[in-house]
Design a protein around this motif. Structure first.
Motif, PDB file in Angstrom:
ATOM      1  N   MET A   1       0.843  -1.191   0.000  1.00 38.31           N
ATOM      2  CA  MET A   1       0.000   0.000   0.000  1.00 38.31           C
ATOM      3  C   MET A   1       0.884   1.249   0.000  1.00 38.31           C
ATOM      4  N   ALA A   2       1.908   1.222   0.870  1.00 32.58           N
ATOM      5  CA  ALA A   2       2.812   2.370   0.952  1.00 32.58           C
ATOM      6  C   ALA A   2       3.530   2.569  -0.390  1.00 32.58           C
ATOM      7  N   ALA A 159     -12.521  -3.899   2.128  1.00 31.52           N
ATOM      8  CA  ALA A 159     -12.744  -5.262   2.655  1.00 31.52           C
ATOM      9  C   ALA A 159     -11.989  -6.254   1.764  1.00 31.52           C
ATOM     10  N   PRO A 160     -10.676  -6.446   2.010  1.00 28.54           N
ATOM     11  CA  PRO A 160      -9.914  -7.335   1.126  1.00 28.54           C
ATOM     12  C   PRO A 160     -10.363  -8.785   1.279  1.00 28.54           C
ATOM     13  N   PRO A 161     -10.229  -9.547   0.202  1.00 34.18           N
ATOM     14  CA  PRO A 161     -10.421 -10.992   0.318  1.00 34.18           C
ATOM     15  C   PRO A 161      -9.135 -11.621   0.873  1.00 34.18           C
ATOM     16  N   VAL A 189      -5.219  -5.835  -4.751  1.00 33.52           N
ATOM     17  CA  VAL A 189      -6.181  -5.278  -3.776  1.00 33.52           C
ATOM     18  C   VAL A 189      -5.926  -3.777  -3.610  1.00 33.52           C
ATOM     19  N   VAL A 190      -4.649  -3.410  -3.539  1.00 32.99           N
ATOM     20  CA  VAL A 190      -4.315  -1.988  -3.332  1.00 32.99           C
ATOM     21  C   VAL A 190      -4.698  -1.162  -4.573  1.00 32.99           C
ATOM     22  N   ARG A 191      -4.477  -1.743  -5.757  1.00 37.03           N
ATOM     23  CA  ARG A 191      -4.893  -1.030  -6.988  1.00 37.03           C
ATOM     24  C   ARG A 191      -6.400  -0.757  -6.942  1.00 37.03           C
ATOM     25  N   LYS A 192      -7.156  -1.787  -6.503  1.00 40.83           N
ATOM     26  CA  LYS A 192      -8.626  -1.611  -6.439  1.00 40.83           C
ATOM     27  C   LYS A 192      -8.979  -0.569  -5.366  1.00 40.83           C
ATOM     28  N   MET A 193      -8.219  -0.563  -4.285  1.00 39.81           N
ATOM     29  CA  MET A 193      -8.468   0.418  -3.220  1.00 39.81           C
ATOM     30  C   MET A 193      -8.279   1.842  -3.774  1.00 39.81           C
ATOM     31  N   ILE A 194      -7.164   2.064  -4.473  1.00 41.82           N
ATOM     32  CA  ILE A 194      -6.869   3.406  -4.992  1.00 41.82           C
ATOM     33  C   ILE A 194      -7.909   3.812  -6.040  1.00 41.82           C
ATOM     34  N   ASP A 195      -8.262   2.848  -6.878  1.00 46.01           N
ATOM     35  CA  ASP A 195      -9.280   3.112  -7.905  1.00 46.01           C
ATOM     36  C   ASP A 195     -10.618   3.467  -7.242  1.00 46.01           C
ATOM     37  N   GLY A 196     -10.977   2.710  -6.174  1.00 46.59           N
ATOM     38  CA  GLY A 196     -12.234   2.952  -5.443  1.00 46.59           C
ATOM     39  C   GLY A 196     -12.246   4.347  -4.823  1.00 46.59           C
ATOM     40  N   ILE A 197     -11.122   4.750  -4.257  1.00 54.44           N
ATOM     41  CA  ILE A 197     -11.056   6.090  -3.638  1.00 54.44           C
ATOM     42  C   ILE A 197     -11.210   7.163  -4.718  1.00 54.44           C
ATOM     43  N   LYS A 198     -10.489   6.961  -5.842  1.00 54.21           N
ATOM     44  CA  LYS A 198     -10.581   7.948  -6.937  1.00 54.21           C
ATOM     45  C   LYS A 198     -12.024   8.091  -7.405  1.00 54.21           C
ATOM     46  N   LYS A 199     -12.743   6.956  -7.414  1.00 53.97           N
ATOM     47  CA  LYS A 199     -14.142   6.999  -7.890  1.00 53.97           C
ATOM     48  C   LYS A 199     -15.104   7.328  -6.755  1.00 53.97           C
ATOM     49  N   ASN A 200     -14.558   7.646  -5.587  1.00 57.20           N
ATOM     50  CA  ASN A 200     -15.364   8.037  -4.435  1.00 57.20           C
ATOM     51  C   ASN A 200     -16.313   6.910  -3.980  1.00 57.20           C
ATOM     52  N   ARG A 201     -15.828   5.671  -4.128  1.00 56.22           N
ATOM     53  CA  ARG A 201     -16.636   4.511  -3.710  1.00 56.22           C
ATOM     54  C   ARG A 201     -16.386   4.303  -2.214  1.00 56.22           C
ATOM     55  N   GLU A 202     -17.422   4.471  -1.407  1.00 59.96           N
ATOM     56  CA  GLU A 202     -17.215   4.442   0.053  1.00 59.96           C
ATOM     57  C   GLU A 202     -16.774   3.069   0.563  1.00 59.96           C
ATOM     58  N   THR A 203     -17.385   2.017  -0.012  1.00 56.27           N
ATOM     59  CA  THR A 203     -17.035   0.668   0.438  1.00 56.27           C
ATOM     60  C   THR A 203     -16.413  -0.076  -0.726  1.00 56.27           C
ATOM     61  N   ILE A 204     -15.172  -0.508  -0.541  1.00 52.14           N
ATOM     62  CA  ILE A 204     -14.438  -1.144  -1.639  1.00 52.14           C
ATOM     63  C   ILE A 204     -14.313  -2.634  -1.305  1.00 52.14           C
ATOM     64  N   VAL A 205     -14.971  -3.438  -2.108  1.00 51.46           N
ATOM     65  CA  VAL A 205     -15.076  -4.871  -1.795  1.00 51.46           C
ATOM     66  C   VAL A 205     -14.514  -5.667  -2.978  1.00 51.46           C
ATOM     67  N   PRO A 206     -13.184  -5.905  -2.988  1.00 45.91           N
ATOM     68  CA  PRO A 206     -12.607  -6.572  -4.152  1.00 45.91           C
ATOM     69  C   PRO A 206     -12.865  -8.093  -4.169  1.00 45.91           C
ATOM     70  N   GLY A 207     -12.923  -8.632  -5.366  1.00 48.64           N
ATOM     71  CA  GLY A 207     -12.929 -10.078  -5.629  1.00 48.64           C
ATOM     72  C   GLY A 207     -13.861 -10.902  -4.763  1.00 48.64           C
ATOM     73  N   MET A 208     -13.265 -11.953  -4.149  1.00 46.65           N
ATOM     74  CA  MET A 208     -14.032 -12.938  -3.368  1.00 46.65           C
ATOM     75  C   MET A 208     -14.836 -12.318  -2.221  1.00 46.65           C
ATOM     76  N   SER A 209     -14.439 -11.137  -1.766  1.00 42.78           N
ATOM     77  CA  SER A 209     -15.158 -10.509  -0.646  1.00 42.78           C
ATOM     78  C   SER A 209     -16.611 -10.250  -1.010  1.00 42.78           C
TER      79      SER A 209
END
Ligand SMILES: NC(=O)c1ccc[n+]([C@@H]2O[C@H](COP(=O)([O-])OP(=O)(O)OC[C@H]3O[C@@H](n4cnc5c(N)ncnc54)[C@H](OP(=O)(O)O)[C@@H]3O)[C@@H](O)[C@H]2O)c1
Length: 220
Positions: A1-2, A159-161, A189-209
């Motif tokens: 993430m860092a 919410a990572p899987p 997972v981190v790519r999806k997190m950053i993408d979710g934040i950019k798109k202002n998605r409050e809850t980011i639930v990647p893949g199996m989650s």
């Protein structure tokens, strides 16, 4: 993430209890800033708050990532281990938020991201305290978001899987059942997190989650 946040040009501060691990991270990524904290200890968080807000007055993002997962059988578990898990996974992010919130509220734009887990959505009996504390974190995150609605502080939840760095270690039989769940690379997972934040998605639930969330709805 860092690593990914640094690559985007952010100033990144990482925290933990183990200085050796933080020094290794700094050797690998010299631009990182590292500070010690014990997230279950209010005085330690207060010290961190004072140092970090003095050194970085424009700090505007808090990521609550510290967590632990124990395989627990209630018949033999020790109360201390259970308390440590609840305190790290649930009390930790609540106290960190409480202490950093006044500073974040002063910023023009700010965000809190709570790292939760797909397991928050259903009762995973092999790691029951992890599961319960993460469900508690989910509820807390929702309340926090509602209370901060009219402020500059956005509240995100990831919410990572199961990732390429598995946390669960139990009996051979329990491990075998968990090992059937596919692992997702942390970088993804981190790519999806950053993408979710950019798109202002409050809850980011990647893949199996997403599937765990569905199973949880049926289970509850
Ligand atoms: N790994 C997965 O597959 C997975 C899946 C879903 C969700 N998650 C969530 O992702 C987050 C990170 O997990 P991870 O896999 O990276 O775990 P990890 O490798 O065990 O790392 C946990 C981190 O939290 C810090 N930490 C733990 N207890 C702390 C405390 N009391 N005070 C301060 N820092 C503390 C540790 O630093 P020190 O050792 O230096 O204290 C370490 O940097 C957790 O919230 C976890 O629940 C992970």
């Amino acid at each position: 993430m860092a690593k990914q946040l640094l690559a985007l040009g952010n100033t990144v501060i990482v925290t933990g209890r183990n200085k050796e691990k933080m020094n290794q991270a700094k050797e690998q990524y010299p631009k990182l800033h590292t500070y010690s904290v014990e997230v279950t200890d209010i005085d330690s968080i207060q010290d961190l708050y004072e140092q970090v807000t003095r050194d970085f007055p424009t700090l505007n993002v808090l990521i609550n990532n510290a967590g632990m997962m124990n395989a627990i059988k209630f018949q033999t578990a020790k109360a201390k281990g259970i308390a440590d898990e609840v305190n790290t996974n649930l009390a930790g992010p609540i106290l960190m938020t409480q202490i950093f919130l006044p500073h974040l509220l002063q910023q023009k734009e700010a965000a809190i991201l709570n790292v939760n887990s797909g397991i928050a959505y259903f009762a995973f009996d092999k790691a029951p305290i992890y599961s319960a504390s993460k469900l508690g974190l989910h509820s807390y995150t929702q309340s926090l978001r509602k209370q901060l609605k009219k402020t500059p502080v956005k509240v995100f939840e990831l919410a990572p899987p199961r990732t390429s760095k598995p946390m669960f270690s139990g009996t051979e039989e329990d491990n075998a059942s968990v090992d059937r769940v596919p692992e997702v690379p942390i970088s993804e997972v981190v790519r999806k997190m950053i993408d979710g934040i950019k798109k202002n998605r409050e809850t980011i639930v990647p893949g199996m989650s997403k599937l765990l969330k569905l199973v949880g709805k049926i289970q509850l």
